[in-house]
Design a protein around this motif. Structure first.
Motif, mmCIF file in Angstrom:
data_model
loop_
_atom_site.group_PDB
_atom_site.id
_atom_site.type_symbol
_atom_site.label_atom_id
_atom_site.label_comp_id
_atom_site.label_asym_id
_atom_site.label_seq_id
_atom_site.Cartn_x
_atom_site.Cartn_y
_atom_site.Cartn_z
ATOM 1 N N ILE A 44 44.625 41.633 25.794
ATOM 2 C CA ILE A 44 45.694 41.331 26.761
ATOM 3 C C ILE A 44 44.968 41.420 28.039
ATOM 4 O O ILE A 44 43.746 42.046 28.274
ATOM 5 N N ASN A 45 45.134 40.686 28.975
ATOM 6 C CA ASN A 45 44.590 40.894 30.327
ATOM 7 C C ASN A 45 44.742 41.972 31.411
ATOM 8 O O ASN A 45 44.233 42.158 32.055
ATOM 9 N N GLU A 46 45.755 42.725 30.884
ATOM 10 C CA GLU A 46 46.305 43.630 31.955
ATOM 11 C C GLU A 46 45.756 45.061 31.546
ATOM 12 O O GLU A 46 45.431 45.102 30.270
ATOM 13 N N ARG A 47 45.799 46.147 32.508
ATOM 14 C CA ARG A 47 45.326 47.330 32.125
ATOM 15 C C ARG A 47 46.441 48.061 31.660
ATOM 16 O O ARG A 47 47.699 47.985 31.766
ATOM 17 N N LEU A 48 46.192 49.307 30.913
ATOM 18 C CA LEU A 48 47.175 50.112 30.288
ATOM 19 C C LEU A 48 48.175 50.621 31.480
ATOM 20 O O LEU A 48 49.360 50.955 31.037
ATOM 21 N N ARG A 49 47.777 50.893 32.431
ATOM 22 C CA ARG A 49 48.713 51.597 33.553
ATOM 23 C C ARG A 49 49.559 50.652 33.889
ATOM 24 O O ARG A 49 50.755 50.686 34.174
ATOM 25 N N TYR A 50 49.084 49.221 34.045
ATOM 26 C CA TYR A 50 50.093 48.156 34.377
ATOM 27 C C TYR A 50 51.119 48.028 33.113
ATOM 28 O O TYR A 50 52.344 47.913 33.659
ATOM 29 N N LEU A 51 50.649 48.020 32.020
ATOM 30 C CA LEU A 51 51.445 47.802 30.805
ATOM 31 C C LEU A 51 52.731 48.778 30.684
ATOM 32 O O LEU A 51 53.583 48.604 30.516
ATOM 33 N N GLU A 52 52.016 50.119 31.160
ATOM 34 C CA GLU A 52 53.027 51.294 30.871
ATOM 35 C C GLU A 52 54.237 50.889 31.890
ATOM 36 O O GLU A 52 55.426 51.576 31.625
ATOM 37 N N SER A 53 54.002 50.315 33.004
ATOM 38 C CA SER A 53 55.060 50.101 33.979
ATOM 39 C C SER A 53 55.858 49.018 33.541
ATOM 40 O O SER A 53 57.040 48.860 34.040
ATOM 41 N N VAL A 54 55.443 47.860 32.827
ATOM 42 C CA VAL A 54 56.378 46.728 32.606
ATOM 43 C C VAL A 54 56.920 46.773 31.339
ATOM 44 O O VAL A 54 57.791 46.209 30.982
ATOM 45 N N LEU A 55 56.383 47.645 30.449
ATOM 46 C CA LEU A 55 57.084 47.848 29.104
ATOM 47 C C LEU A 55 58.230 48.857 29.215
ATOM 48 O O LEU A 55 58.141 49.787 29.571
ATOM 49 N N ASN A 56 59.245 48.623 28.410
ATOM 50 C CA ASN A 56 60.534 49.269 28.243
ATOM 51 C C ASN A 56 60.124 50.642 27.999
ATOM 52 O O ASN A 56 59.609 51.021 26.721
ATOM 53 N N PRO A 57 60.239 51.938 28.728
ATOM 54 C CA PRO A 57 59.899 53.206 28.026
ATOM 55 C C PRO A 57 60.960 53.599 26.989
ATOM 56 O O PRO A 57 60.542 54.719 26.455
ATOM 57 N N ARG A 58 61.879 52.992 26.885
ATOM 58 C CA ARG A 58 62.847 53.459 25.683
ATOM 59 C C ARG A 58 62.127 52.946 24.237
ATOM 60 O O ARG A 58 62.681 53.350 23.506
ATOM 61 N N ASP A 59 61.434 52.010 24.582
ATOM 62 C CA ASP A 59 60.596 51.172 23.311
ATOM 63 C C ASP A 59 59.179 51.672 23.265
ATOM 64 O O ASP A 59 58.574 51.594 22.185
ATOM 65 N N PHE A 60 58.671 51.809 24.317
ATOM 66 C CA PHE A 60 57.202 52.110 24.262
ATOM 67 C C PHE A 60 56.861 53.416 24.902
ATOM 68 O O PHE A 60 57.289 53.650 26.068
ATOM 69 N N ASP A 70 47.349 33.064 32.854
ATOM 70 C CA ASP A 70 46.193 33.811 33.033
ATOM 71 C C ASP A 70 45.793 33.762 34.219
ATOM 72 O O ASP A 70 44.571 34.132 34.623
ATOM 73 N N ALA A 71 46.684 33.896 35.263
ATOM 74 C CA ALA A 71 46.466 33.906 36.768
ATOM 75 C C ALA A 71 46.120 35.467 37.075
ATOM 76 O O ALA A 71 46.536 36.255 36.409
ATOM 77 N N ASP A 72 45.302 35.406 38.251
ATOM 78 C CA ASP A 72 44.981 36.839 38.655
ATOM 79 C C ASP A 72 46.073 37.418 39.508
ATOM 80 O O ASP A 72 46.168 38.916 39.610
ATOM 81 N N PHE A 73 47.132 36.850 39.811
ATOM 82 C CA PHE A 73 48.091 37.066 40.685
ATOM 83 C C PHE A 73 49.309 37.246 39.911
ATOM 84 O O PHE A 73 49.759 36.277 39.278
ATOM 85 N N VAL A 74 50.139 38.099 40.003
ATOM 86 C CA VAL A 74 51.386 38.609 39.354
ATOM 87 C C VAL A 74 52.719 38.583 40.298
ATOM 88 O O VAL A 74 52.508 39.617 41.128
ATOM 89 N N ILE A 75 53.743 38.136 39.990
ATOM 90 C CA ILE A 75 55.158 38.113 40.496
ATOM 91 C C ILE A 75 55.764 38.808 39.403
ATOM 92 O O ILE A 75 56.155 38.447 38.259
ATOM 93 N N THR A 76 56.389 39.976 39.800
ATOM 94 C CA THR A 76 57.100 41.014 38.933
ATOM 95 C C THR A 76 58.523 41.211 39.440
ATOM 96 O O THR A 76 58.741 41.109 40.638
ATOM 97 N N GLU A 77 59.550 41.289 38.707
ATOM 98 C CA GLU A 77 60.882 41.409 39.011
ATOM 99 C C GLU A 77 61.288 43.122 38.856
ATOM 100 O O GLU A 77 60.763 43.765 38.056
ATOM 101 N N LYS A 78 61.917 43.522 39.975
ATOM 102 C CA LYS A 78 62.186 45.026 39.839
ATOM 103 C C LYS A 78 62.976 45.474 38.898
ATOM 104 O O LYS A 78 64.017 44.575 38.712
ATOM 105 N N ASP A 79 62.899 46.531 38.112
ATOM 106 C CA ASP A 79 63.737 47.105 37.104
ATOM 107 C C ASP A 79 63.777 46.165 35.864
ATOM 108 O O ASP A 79 64.783 46.178 35.247
ATOM 109 N N ASN A 80 62.763 45.276 35.754
ATOM 110 C CA ASN A 80 62.793 44.144 34.714
ATOM 111 C C ASN A 80 61.650 44.687 33.569
ATOM 112 O O ASN A 80 60.497 45.003 34.260
ATOM 113 N N PHE A 81 61.833 44.877 32.541
ATOM 114 C CA PHE A 81 61.066 45.084 31.651
ATOM 115 C C PHE A 81 60.467 43.882 30.876
ATOM 116 O O PHE A 81 61.416 42.835 30.451
#
Lengths: 233, 148
Positions: B81-97, B29-40
């Motif tokens: 879901i706590n995230e915005r659609l724009r963010y989800l668009e970047s973390v969800l695999n574009p081959r599937d979503f 539920d944290a406000d800060f997010v650590i993401t991995e590059k090229d990872n969906f």
């Protein structure tokens, strides 16, 4: 007119069938792609694009059909092209005779013309020959043709020949399968003394006619044939 | 300080241990997010009531935005879901979503049927019976994704 409307209707129906068929094919293909997820070799056009293309094609086809039907009865065959501007005639319906400058002409009488009447094989010809010298503004002759028989005639055909005094061909024009109305009126112009030979054929499609024993007409429902010779001086 | 980790399953535990050893907390539920590059993302964190749930992306049929709320629809129910659609668009695999409108991202495996229209739109029927539209803005992207 009915022929034209029928042709236009058929063209529109064909266009709609094509669009609908493509829409079904497109829907099926795109749903199959959803399952397979393989890119097609060639991108498909959207149904909207095909619809627009068919509208353009339909408009074009209807325009062509209009011109074909309009000009189908307008073809002269001239023996010598020099006569193209001089020898001609036009066939008009009652509705057309009621418009513009044609309104001045009447089946009863026409000033400056000599009236004649003949009945040939259930076709009544009332025709007028000009008493004045040739000019391009006034027809050399006016012919009204009416079917006065008792059959249920539906269509008529005609051919008109311009002949010299020695019965040599100058020009001919043929028209066919027009719907019968009260009468037809033929206005023609010729710059020289000549003979206008007009044949008008009335047909009842229900009738199997071999009346004239002519192989070309046997079985085609021809019930009356009037052949008129108009001498123009 | 709390972080949310959006990384591959392989790297999740090592990174989590490293952060904890440095004094940081891991919280979905944290406000800060650590993401991995090229990872969906393999999962999204959804909330229902006061409970947090880990939602495998394979179970998500679509994600919809309603005003301030973002809802993930699954066979088991709907989750915030706590995230915005724009963010989800970047973390969800574009081959599937794929994003189909300003407010909807759908799972391609969640589409039951596609119905084209005579205008530049598609009407999608999802496996859960929901009907959504592919708007004109996303029409060509959707077609390119499908390869038609």
């Amino acid at each position: 007119m009915l022929t034209y409307l029928f042709a236009a209707f058929i063209i529109i129906v064909i266009a709609l069938v094509i669009v609908l068929t493509y829409y079904l094919y497109y829907t099926r293909t795109i749903n199959r792609q959803l399952k397979n997820r393989q890119t097609l070799d060639r991108k498909l056009l959207s149904p909207a694009s095909v619809g627009i293309m068919m509208i353009i094609a339909t408009l074009f086809a209807v325009s062509v059909a209009t011109m074909v039907i309009y000009y189908s009865g307008q073809n002269y065959q001239y023996i010598d092209d020099q006569y193209e501007e001089q020898y001609h005639f036009q066939v008009y319906s009652p509705a057309e005779m009621d418009k513009g400058y044609l309104r001045q002409f009447s089946i009863e009488s026409n000033e400056g013309y000599e009236k004649h009447e003949e009945i040939i094989d259930d076709v009544k010809f009332t025709y007028f020959t000009s008493q004045d010298s040739y000019d391009t503004y006034h027809p050399s002759f006016i012919v009204y043709a009416e079917y006065i028989g008792e059959k249920n005639v539906l269509t008529y055909s005609y051919d008109g020949y311009y002949l010299t005094e020695e019965y040599e061909n100058i020009a001919v024009k043929i028209g066919s399968d027009a719907y019968v109305e009260d009468y037809i009126c033929i206005l023609g112009n010729t710059p020289t003394s000549s003979i206008f030979l007009l044949s008008v054929y009335y047909c009842d499609p229900e009738e199997i006619s071999d009346k004239y024993n002519d192989p070309e007409y046997v079985g085609k429902g021809e019930v009356a044939r009037g052949i008129l010779e108009v001498r123009v001086n | 300080m709390k972080f949310k980790l959006v990384v591959s399953s392989k790297n999740y535990d090592p990174i989590k241990e490293e952060l904890i050893s440095k004094g940081f907390e891991i919280d979905e539920d944290a406000d800060f997010v650590i993401t991995e590059k090229d990872n969906f993302a393999d999962y999204l964190v959804g909330k229902r009531g006061a409970e947090l749930y880990r939602l495998p992306v394979s179970e998500i049929t679509c994600v919809e935005s309603f005003g301030h709320d973002v809802i993930a629809h699954t066979a088991k129910g709907d989750y915030n879901i706590n995230e915005r659609l724009r963010y989800l668009e970047s973390v969800l695999n574009p081959r599937d979503f794929i994003r189909i409108s300003n407010s909807v991202i759908v799972s391609l495996s969640g589409i039951e049927k596609i119905k084209p229209t005579m205008s530049a739109k598609f009407i999608l029927t999802l496996v859960d019976g929901r009907i959504v539209d592919v708007t004109r803005t996303y029409y060509y992207t959707f077609r390119d994704t499908l390869g038609v």
